[in-house]
Structures are given as C-alpha cells and as structure tokens.
Design a protein around this motif. Structure first.
Motif, PDB file in Angstrom:
ATOM      1  N   THR A  48       0.802  -1.217   0.000  1.00  0.00           N
ATOM      2  CA  THR A  48       0.000   0.000   0.000  1.00  0.00           C
ATOM      3  C   THR A  48       0.836   1.270   0.000  1.00  0.00           C
ATOM      4  O   THR A  48       0.414   2.281  -0.536  1.00  0.00           O
ATOM      5  CB  THR A  48      -0.924   0.028   1.231  1.00  0.00           C
ATOM      6  OG1 THR A  48      -0.125  -0.101   2.400  1.00  0.00           O
ATOM      7  CG2 THR A  48      -1.950  -1.064   1.164  1.00  0.00           C
ATOM      8  N   SER A  49       2.009   1.250   0.598  1.00  0.00           N
ATOM      9  CA  SER A  49       2.786   2.481   0.691  1.00  0.00           C
ATOM     10  C   SER A  49       3.429   2.818  -0.645  1.00  0.00           C
ATOM     11  O   SER A  49       4.219   2.064  -1.178  1.00  0.00           O
ATOM     12  CB  SER A  49       3.861   2.359   1.768  1.00  0.00           C
ATOM     13  OG  SER A  49       4.778   1.362   1.412  1.00  0.00           O
ATOM     14  N   GLY A  50       3.050   3.948  -1.199  1.00  0.00           N
ATOM     15  CA  GLY A  50       3.622   4.416  -2.442  1.00  0.00           C
ATOM     16  C   GLY A  50       2.997   3.842  -3.694  1.00  0.00           C
ATOM     17  O   GLY A  50       3.239   4.343  -4.777  1.00  0.00           O
ATOM     18  N   GLN A  51       2.187   2.815  -3.582  1.00  0.00           N
ATOM     19  CA  GLN A  51       1.604   2.209  -4.779  1.00  0.00           C
ATOM     20  C   GLN A  51       0.112   2.442  -4.878  1.00  0.00           C
ATOM     21  O   GLN A  51      -0.430   2.415  -5.974  1.00  0.00           O
ATOM     22  CB  GLN A  51       1.891   0.712  -4.799  1.00  0.00           C
ATOM     23  CG  GLN A  51       3.360   0.416  -4.945  1.00  0.00           C
ATOM     24  CD  GLN A  51       3.629  -1.067  -5.064  1.00  0.00           C
ATOM     25  OE1 GLN A  51       2.728  -1.852  -5.317  1.00  0.00           O
ATOM     26  NE2 GLN A  51       4.874  -1.446  -4.875  1.00  0.00           N
ATOM     27  N   VAL A  52      -0.553   2.662  -3.763  1.00  0.00           N
ATOM     28  CA  VAL A  52      -1.984   2.928  -3.776  1.00  0.00           C
ATOM     29  C   VAL A  52      -2.179   4.421  -3.577  1.00  0.00           C
ATOM     30  O   VAL A  52      -1.779   4.989  -2.563  1.00  0.00           O
ATOM     31  CB  VAL A  52      -2.722   2.137  -2.669  1.00  0.00           C
ATOM     32  CG1 VAL A  52      -4.181   2.502  -2.652  1.00  0.00           C
ATOM     33  CG2 VAL A  52      -2.539   0.657  -2.878  1.00  0.00           C
ATOM     34  N   ARG A  53      -2.765   5.047  -4.596  1.00  0.00           N
ATOM     35  CA  ARG A  53      -2.978   6.495  -4.573  1.00  0.00           C
ATOM     36  C   ARG A  53      -4.370   6.762  -5.128  1.00  0.00           C
ATOM     37  O   ARG A  53      -4.651   6.456  -6.291  1.00  0.00           O
ATOM     38  CB  ARG A  53      -1.910   7.153  -5.429  1.00  0.00           C
ATOM     39  CG  ARG A  53      -1.925   8.620  -5.414  1.00  0.00           C
ATOM     40  CD  ARG A  53      -0.750   9.129  -6.233  1.00  0.00           C
ATOM     41  NE  ARG A  53      -0.833  10.564  -6.315  1.00  0.00           N
ATOM     42  CZ  ARG A  53       0.196  11.361  -6.312  1.00  0.00           C
ATOM     43  NH1 ARG A  53       1.400  10.864  -6.260  1.00  0.00           N
ATOM     44  NH2 ARG A  53       0.036  12.644  -6.377  1.00  0.00           N
ATOM     45  N   ILE A  54      -5.252   7.324  -4.295  1.00  0.00           N
ATOM     46  CA  ILE A  54      -6.635   7.554  -4.687  1.00  0.00           C
ATOM     47  C   ILE A  54      -6.853   9.052  -4.825  1.00  0.00           C
ATOM     48  O   ILE A  54      -6.517   9.826  -3.923  1.00  0.00           O
ATOM     49  CB  ILE A  54      -7.602   6.966  -3.643  1.00  0.00           C
ATOM     50  CG1 ILE A  54      -7.283   5.483  -3.418  1.00  0.00           C
ATOM     51  CG2 ILE A  54      -9.044   7.140  -4.098  1.00  0.00           C
ATOM     52  CD1 ILE A  54      -8.024   4.874  -2.273  1.00  0.00           C
ATOM     53  N   ASN A  55      -7.405   9.476  -5.969  1.00  0.00           N
ATOM     54  CA  ASN A  55      -7.666  10.892  -6.234  1.00  0.00           C
ATOM     55  C   ASN A  55      -9.121  11.234  -5.971  1.00  0.00           C
ATOM     56  O   ASN A  55     -10.026  10.448  -6.276  1.00  0.00           O
ATOM     57  CB  ASN A  55      -7.323  11.225  -7.688  1.00  0.00           C
ATOM     58  CG  ASN A  55      -5.853  11.079  -7.971  1.00  0.00           C
ATOM     59  OD1 ASN A  55      -5.024  11.488  -7.176  1.00  0.00           O
ATOM     60  ND2 ASN A  55      -5.531  10.498  -9.098  1.00  0.00           N
ATOM     61  N   PHE A  56      -9.349  12.449  -5.435  1.00  0.00           N
ATOM     62  CA  PHE A  56     -10.689  12.951  -5.152  1.00  0.00           C
ATOM     63  C   PHE A  56     -10.794  14.378  -5.667  1.00  0.00           C
ATOM     64  O   PHE A  56      -9.801  15.110  -5.730  1.00  0.00           O
ATOM     65  CB  PHE A  56     -10.972  12.936  -3.641  1.00  0.00           C
ATOM     66  CG  PHE A  56     -10.972  11.559  -3.048  1.00  0.00           C
ATOM     67  CD1 PHE A  56     -12.102  10.777  -3.075  1.00  0.00           C
ATOM     68  CD2 PHE A  56      -9.826  11.050  -2.462  1.00  0.00           C
ATOM     69  CE1 PHE A  56     -12.098   9.509  -2.531  1.00  0.00           C
ATOM     70  CE2 PHE A  56      -9.805   9.786  -1.917  1.00  0.00           C
ATOM     71  CZ  PHE A  56     -10.951   9.010  -1.949  1.00  0.00           C
ATOM     72  N   ASP A  57     -12.017  14.782  -6.013  1.00  0.00           N
ATOM     73  CA  ASP A  57     -12.224  16.147  -6.507  1.00  0.00           C
ATOM     74  C   ASP A  57     -12.172  17.180  -5.392  1.00  0.00           C
ATOM     75  O   ASP A  57     -11.703  18.298  -5.606  1.00  0.00           O
ATOM     76  CB  ASP A  57     -13.567  16.250  -7.233  1.00  0.00           C
ATOM     77  CG  ASP A  57     -13.557  15.482  -8.547  1.00  0.00           C
ATOM     78  OD1 ASP A  57     -12.474  15.380  -9.156  1.00  0.00           O
ATOM     79  OD2 ASP A  57     -14.614  14.984  -8.950  1.00  0.00           O
ATOM     80  N   THR A  58     -12.646  16.824  -4.209  1.00  0.00           N
ATOM     81  CA  THR A  58     -12.660  17.778  -3.096  1.00  0.00           C
ATOM     82  C   THR A  58     -12.058  17.139  -1.852  1.00  0.00           C
ATOM     83  O   THR A  58     -11.945  15.911  -1.743  1.00  0.00           O
ATOM     84  CB  THR A  58     -14.099  18.232  -2.764  1.00  0.00           C
ATOM     85  OG1 THR A  58     -14.852  17.098  -2.338  1.00  0.00           O
ATOM     86  CG2 THR A  58     -14.770  18.891  -3.959  1.00  0.00           C
TER      87      THR A  58
END
Length: 102
Positions: A48-58
């Motif tokens: 999970t560290s450095g490989q899982v990245r979730i983007n959100f609008d707000t």
C-alpha cells in the motif's frame, strides 16, 4: 494503516500546474524500507505504501472516504503560492538593482 490526505503542489521541473487540482489519499509506510543485500536496491514489504494512490475532486470527499473505511488519516493544509506579478519590460528598467546581462 495510516493515510495522508493532501493536495499536491506544482512540480519544480515544469512551470505548469497540471495534476494539482485534485486531492490525494496515500498510505504511509508502517515499516522502514531496507537495503537488499544482493542487488543493493531499496525494497519494502508493504504493497500500500507508495503504490496505492486515490484521487478525489474535493477535500470533503477524501475525508468522507477515509472515515467511511475507518482509516486513521492526517489532513495536510492546502498550500497556495503567492503570485508575483512580473513583466518582461522590468528586465530593462532603469530602476533595476542588478544589470541585465547574459
């Protein structure tokens, strides 16, 4: 698993502001990385560290997601750079402190 929620800053390599409008949720490493004795590469056991990245609008969406999943998180404040007004004609101004040279 500890999550970090932040808004990425502008990259130093380019003058554009691409990929800075969305909020990011990343997981922080729980254990330190170690040096591989054979190859000398840095490695870690966590996926999970450095490989899982979730983007959100707000920011609110990112916080709501972390709370819904029961993730402890740290919310970093948004950084707004100060705009410095510049003009090309200032390079040739008589009030310039340093001479303009190549």
């Amino acid at each position: 698993m500890f999550a970090r929620i932040y808004k990425p800053s502008k990259t130093a390599m380019q003058s554009g502001k691409a990929k800075t409008a969305r909020w990011v949720l990343e997981f922080e490493a729980e254990t330190a990385r170690r040096l591989d004795p054979l190859m000398g590469w840095t490695s870690g056991d966590e996926m999970t560290s450095g490989q899982v990245r979730i983007n959100f609008d707000t920011r609110e969406e990112a916080v709501a997601y972390a709370e819904r999943c029961g993730l402890p998180f740290r919310l970093d404040p948004e950084h707004q750079p100060k705009a410095q007004p510049k003009a090309y004609s200032d390079n040739f101004s008589f009030r310039r402190r340093k001479p303009w040279t190549h």
